[in-house]
Motif scaffolding. Sequence first.
Motif, PDB file in Angstrom:
ATOM      1  N   MET A  99      -0.930  11.074  -5.065  1.00 32.83           N
ATOM      2  CA  MET A  99      -1.006  10.537  -3.702  1.00 32.83           C
ATOM      3  C   MET A  99       0.035   9.426  -3.547  1.00 32.83           C
ATOM      4  SD  MET A  99      -5.153  10.410  -3.253  1.00 32.83           S
ATOM      5  CE  MET A  99      -5.115  10.085  -1.504  1.00 32.83           C
ATOM      6  N   PRO A 100       0.922   9.531  -2.548  1.00 33.13           N
ATOM      7  CA  PRO A 100       2.008   8.553  -2.431  1.00 33.13           C
ATOM      8  C   PRO A 100       1.524   7.185  -1.962  1.00 33.13           C
ATOM      9  CG  PRO A 100       2.046  10.122  -0.614  1.00 33.13           C
ATOM     10  CD  PRO A 100       1.009  10.608  -1.556  1.00 33.13           C
ATOM     11  N   GLU A 101       2.065   6.162  -2.602  1.00 30.12           N
ATOM     12  CA  GLU A 101       1.868   4.796  -2.128  1.00 30.12           C
ATOM     13  C   GLU A 101       3.124   4.373  -1.384  1.00 30.12           C
ATOM     14  OE1 GLU A 101       0.749   1.973  -5.056  1.00 30.12           O
ATOM     15  OE2 GLU A 101      -1.363   2.585  -5.011  1.00 30.12           O
ATOM     16  N   VAL A 102       2.924   3.722  -0.232  1.00 24.47           N
ATOM     17  CA  VAL A 102       4.061   3.304   0.582  1.00 24.47           C
ATOM     18  C   VAL A 102       3.912   1.843   0.970  1.00 24.47           C
ATOM     19  CG1 VAL A 102       4.430   5.624   1.503  1.00 24.47           C
ATOM     20  CG2 VAL A 102       2.952   4.034   2.752  1.00 24.47           C
ATOM     21  N   LEU A 103       5.036   1.197   1.208  1.00 24.24           N
ATOM     22  CA  LEU A 103       5.015  -0.175   1.696  1.00 24.24           C
ATOM     23  C   LEU A 103       4.568  -0.199   3.151  1.00 24.24           C
ATOM     24  CD1 LEU A 103       8.350  -1.511   0.162  1.00 24.24           C
ATOM     25  CD2 LEU A 103       6.022  -2.111  -0.547  1.00 24.24           C
ATOM     26  N   ALA A 104       3.852  -1.248   3.517  1.00 24.13           N
ATOM     27  CA  ALA A 104       3.345  -1.372   4.880  1.00 24.13           C
ATOM     28  C   ALA A 104       3.184  -2.845   5.220  1.00 24.13           C
ATOM     29  CB  ALA A 104       2.006  -0.651   5.019  1.00 24.13           C
ATOM     30  N   TYR A 105       2.980  -3.120   6.502  1.00 25.48           N
ATOM     31  CA  TYR A 105       2.642  -4.474   6.954  1.00 25.48           C
ATOM     32  C   TYR A 105       1.259  -4.416   7.590  1.00 25.48           C
ATOM     33  CZ  TYR A 105       6.854  -7.046   5.875  1.00 25.48           C
ATOM     34  OH  TYR A 105       7.863  -7.693   5.204  1.00 25.48           O
ATOM     35  N   ALA A 106       0.385  -5.316   7.136  1.00 27.88           N
ATOM     36  CA  ALA A 106      -1.015  -5.324   7.561  1.00 27.88           C
ATOM     37  C   ALA A 106      -1.435  -6.720   7.988  1.00 27.88           C
ATOM     38  CB  ALA A 106      -1.909  -4.834   6.421  1.00 27.88           C
ATOM     39  N   THR A 107      -2.567  -6.770   8.688  1.00 29.81           N
ATOM     40  CA  THR A 107      -3.196  -8.042   9.017  1.00 29.81           C
ATOM     41  C   THR A 107      -4.678  -7.946   8.685  1.00 29.81           C
ATOM     42  OG1 THR A 107      -3.595  -9.702  10.756  1.00 29.81           O
ATOM     43  CG2 THR A 107      -3.619  -7.391  11.427  1.00 29.81           C
ATOM     44  N   ASP A 108      -5.269  -9.063   8.271  1.00 22.39           N
ATOM     45  CA  ASP A 108      -6.657  -9.063   7.801  1.00 22.39           C
ATOM     46  C   ASP A 108      -7.665  -9.557   8.826  1.00 22.39           C
ATOM     47  OD1 ASP A 108      -6.046  -8.045   5.312  1.00 22.39           O
ATOM     48  OD2 ASP A 108      -5.799 -10.016   4.387  1.00 22.39           O
ATOM     49  N   ASP A 109      -7.215 -10.142   9.913  1.00 23.99           N
ATOM     50  CA  ASP A 109      -8.153 -10.679  10.904  1.00 23.99           C
ATOM     51  C   ASP A 109      -7.446 -10.851  12.238  1.00 23.99           C
ATOM     52  OD1 ASP A 109      -6.738 -13.204  10.856  1.00 23.99           O
ATOM     53  OD2 ASP A 109      -7.819 -13.687   9.012  1.00 23.99           O
ATOM     54  N   LYS A 110      -8.202 -11.353  13.225  1.00 21.09           N
ATOM     55  CA  LYS A 110      -7.690 -11.435  14.587  1.00 21.09           C
ATOM     56  C   LYS A 110      -6.589 -12.467  14.769  1.00 21.09           C
ATOM     57  CE  LYS A 110     -11.380 -14.551  16.195  1.00 21.09           C
ATOM     58  NZ  LYS A 110     -12.499 -14.679  17.149  1.00 21.09           N
TER      59      LYS A 110
END
Length: 348
Positions: free
Chosen positions: A1-12
Amino acid sequence: MPEVLAYATDDKNAKFYRTTITRREPGPTEIYFEIKYAGICHSDIHTARGEWGRTIYPLVPGHEIVGIVTEVGDQVTKFKVGDKVGVGCFVDSCGECEQCVSGHEQFCTARPGTIMTYDSIGRDGEPTYGGYSQGITVEQDYVIKIPDEIPFEKAAPLLCAGITLYSPLKHWGAGPGKKVAIIGMGGLGHVGVQIAAKMGAEVVVISQTMSKKDDGLRFGASDYYAWSNPDRLKELRGSLDLMVSTVAATADLDALLKLLKPGGVLVDVGLPEHASTLRLSSLTSGNKVLAGSQIGGIAETQEALDFCAAHGVAPQVELISGDQITDAYDKVVGSQVRYRYVIDTATF
């Protein structure tokens, strides 16, 4: 299963950070494509900041996505490796209910309903992650072919902003002999002006100020009006066949409806955060219509991109890097972008 770089946020608070996410290997009828560009939509901001209710965190937004196919399942017939493709606001639906069969997959009525590109739970029981990432796996039936005539870095916003304006303009008959107003000259509105003009309608813009007048005329409008000059706005009373409101602010619906001809239509696509009110007499006086519109189905989205390709319609974009996403959100809310931020995922 491929892992890819991403940008995320954890809260509002919507502070974005670089991370990795796992994408599934493509199944028999799925494709995997490397994401090249992802647009920033105001819907991303509303969701990331928790302004529309429950949000599944950590959140990877992005539903204006284009890239290059690198893997296909052994039963895929619609795409091949190397194709330029895109994904819009949803990635799955039942495919069998009345709405899906009629080409309105965005209104799927079977449980769990339409599965959105992010902030949903997919068939595998896992949260869906969007286009602020370097790759995605999607069922072939929910993928759009990107025409070569559209500059690749400008194509992404058409997967949401483009179809969001194309659908109501087409549905309500924008074309020769019709006078159409686009309310708001932002990421949605500047695309809507172009589409309505290429459909053959006479187009005017109604904006907060006159600061974008030159752009509006360049995009195809014949005239430009501002709320800040209500006396001049009165010139439009009773003259419009169709108005499409793209603004997220609560509008004075009674004032807008006065601008329509008898039988005219006001369509909202801007999703204001707060409730609006109106006098019903504003509708009954002249048999006027107040309507809403929400993106479009897969076939209509493909139709919208093909129309844009054939008529030279493209959003005006500013390319940004992944580490600029947090700041870009504030600038979108502050109307400091002309007209759509697009993330270059090569910067991850």
